[in-house]
Design an enzyme around this catalytic site. Structure first.
Site, PDB file in Angstrom:
ATOM      1  N   GLY A  17       0.808  -1.232   0.000  1.00 34.59           N
ATOM      2  CA  GLY A  17       0.000   0.000   0.000  1.00 34.59           C
ATOM      3  C   GLY A  17       0.832   1.269   0.000  1.00 34.59           C
ATOM      4  N   GLU A  56       1.545   4.767  -5.441  1.00 32.49           N
ATOM      5  CA  GLU A  56       0.378   5.471  -5.969  1.00 32.49           C
ATOM      6  C   GLU A  56      -0.434   4.508  -6.824  1.00 32.49           C
ATOM      7  OE1 GLU A  56      -0.244   8.937  -5.280  1.00 32.49           O
ATOM      8  OE2 GLU A  56       1.243   8.259  -3.843  1.00 32.49           O
ATOM      9  N   LYS A  75       5.970  16.665  -3.956  1.00 34.63           N
ATOM     10  CA  LYS A  75       6.244  16.922  -2.531  1.00 34.63           C
ATOM     11  C   LYS A  75       7.344  17.978  -2.375  1.00 34.63           C
ATOM     12  CE  LYS A  75       4.864  12.221  -1.349  1.00 34.63           C
ATOM     13  NZ  LYS A  75       5.336  10.834  -1.278  1.00 34.63           N
TER      14      LYS A  75
HETATM   15  N1  HSE Z   1       3.313   6.779  -3.140  1.00 37.01           N
HETATM   16  C1  HSE Z   1       3.751   7.614  -2.093  1.00 37.01           C
HETATM   17  C2  HSE Z   1       5.118   7.125  -1.636  1.00 37.01           C
HETATM   18  C3  HSE Z   1       2.763   7.577  -0.974  1.00 37.01           C
HETATM   19  O1  HSE Z   1       5.504   6.009  -1.969  1.00 37.01           O
HETATM   20  O2  HSE Z   1       5.809   7.861  -0.970  1.00 37.01           O
HETATM   21  C4  HSE Z   1       2.982   8.615   0.078  1.00 37.01           C
HETATM   22  O3  HSE Z   1       2.817   9.903  -0.431  1.00 37.01           O
END
Ligand code: HSE
Length: 443
Positions: A190, A193, A208
């Site tokens: 999990g 994305e 980010k």
């Molecule tokens: N897909 C993102 C990651 C989830 O792996 O960091 C958290 O923002």
């Protein structure tokens, strides 16, 4: 005595993060309510599919297919947008903000692409937009930047901002997994994305990084002015080089700011990080961010950067802040003054020239296995006065080719581009070279 006010919370989306929020909020509901002096009403969650198997038990009457049943419900004060994407999420977020509600969001892509529009709606309608969960999962980096470290100006912010990439690189490096298997694992856990391309091609980390850059410097970095590279090309020879020379392979976000010259640069790319840096030891799904402030010095925060529970922790933190503000009348999130001062700050910042950034580089070359090949390679480095620091050669018996990995002394991006062009023009260089930066806080 008057009875405590009831605050209604609604969720848009019950995926990995939504389920985590529902689960932990239900479990902590009484504790948080008594701490805040309110009643908490976890009213409803909107989903796309009623039949999907979910790990949390939610009464049927609390699930709807219609997101407007959540947003428009006058008893919902806090809307958590956890659906991801930028089309529907934008529409729903703006609708809630126009109703003057609090929106708590984990959606970095939305904020990065539509930040100015979202904050204009906040300013116009008096709602709130809180987004701790959008960067670094459970690590409270937004709060740290906005509150605890507010006395600082940051000339360097460097972080591991994508849990999926860090999980993949760690599993490849420490356990010998292939890229594909490590990615599958990250998806099953999990972390990734819905479209994992966003993770492995560096786009999620760029979203980010630009949120952090905007918070720190007031300017949204346009993607075409940033360096955005993913981790698809990383292979065993790169991992071997790193191990031999005390380096760790990390996907880094690097935000540099020169306060005298007035520029900032934003880059996300795989890099070799010396083991003496704290970030080199941030492994697995963890994220880490080192902020170099003029008052505090270098400060590092680290912790789980992806997954339902870690992200739920950040969402719930924002919900609690929002409720404290709703009940006390104090403002949480970015106030109009705060937003205005960021806007002013951003006006004095320009995007710096990426070509001028200097760092040591690492290269992996696939070469024809023939006498004299190395000489041709070295001639290119010598032509541009780029000094080589370390070299490893691997033979591939009977394949007619070999692999050379090497590192250089610090050199500008522009000069390295020339070296690369020269190398690629050689018939003895058989494949597109792999180029990585070697992180150094000093350059
Ligand atoms: N897909 C993102 C990651 C989830 O792996 O960091 C958290 O923002």
């Amino acid at each position: 005595m008057t009875s405590p006010r009831t605050i209604g919370i609604g969720l848009l989306g019950l995926g990995t993060v939504g389920q985590g929020v529902w689960k932990h909020l239900s479990e902590k509901q009484n504790d948080l309510a008594s701490r805040l002096g309110v009643n908490l009403d976890l009213r409803r969650a909107a989903v796309r599919n009623l039949r999907k198997a979910r790990s949390v038990k939610i009464p049927k009457n609390k699930i709807t297919l219609d997101p407007y049943e959540v947003i428009d419900d006058p008893k919902v004060h806090v809307v958590c947008e956890l659906i991801g994407g930028t089309t529907k999420a934008r529409e729903l977020t703006l609708r809630a903000l126009r109703l003057g509600k609090v929106v708590v969001s984990a959606n970095k892509a939305l904020l990065c692409e539509h930040g100015p529009e979202i904050f204009a709606a906040v300013r116009k309608h008096g709602g709130q937009f809180l987004f701790e969960a959008s960067v670094a999962g459970g690590v409270p980096i937004i709060k740290a930047l906005r509150e605890g470290l507010v006395a600082n100006r940051f000339d360097l912010i460097v972080g591991i901002l994508n849990g999926t990439c860090n999980h993949i690189l760690t599993r490849m490096g420490e356990d010998g997994l292939s890229f594909a298997d490590a990615l599958k694992e990250a998806q099953a856990l999990g972390y990734a994305e819905a479209n994992p391309t966003l993770d492995v091609e560096g786009i999620d980390a760029f979203h980010k990084a630009s949120i952090l850059a905007w918070l720190a410097h007031g300017k949204w970095a346009p993607r075409q002015r940033a360096l955005v590279e993913g981790i698809r090309n990383i292979g065993p020879a790169d991992i071997d080089f790193a191990r031999r020379f005390g380096l760790a392979l990390k996907h880094l976000a690097v935000i540099r700011r020169d306060f005298n010259a007035g520029w900032m640069t934003v880059g996300v790319y795989p890099a070799l990080v010396p083991n003496r840096e704290i970030l080199a030891r941030v492994s697995g799904v963890n994220n880490g961010i080192t902020l170099r402030g003029d008052v505090v010095g270098a400060t590092t925060l680290a912790g789980r950067g992806a997954g339902g529970d870690a992200t739920a922790s950040a969402v719930i933190g924002d919900i609690v802040d929002a409720i404290a503000a709703l009940t006390s009348g104090a403002r949480q999130g970015l106030s109009s003054d705060d937003l205005a001062s960021r806007e002013r700050l951003g006006k004095s910042v320009r995007m710096g020239d990426l070509d001028e950034i200097i760092s040591p580089f690492y290269l992996r070359l696939s070469l024809l296995d023939k006498a004299g090949v190395s000489e041709g390679i070295y001639r290119i480095f010598s032509k541009y006065k780029v000094s080589i620091a370390r070299v490893i050669q691997y033979e591939h018996p009977n394949q007619g080719r070999g692999t050379v990995t090497l590192s250089t002394y610090p050199v500008s991006e522009a000069k390295m581009a020339k070296v690369l062009k020269g190398l690629k023009s050689l018939k003895t260089v058989l494949e597109e070279p792999v180029v990585l930066r070697i992180f150094s806080p000093e350059t």
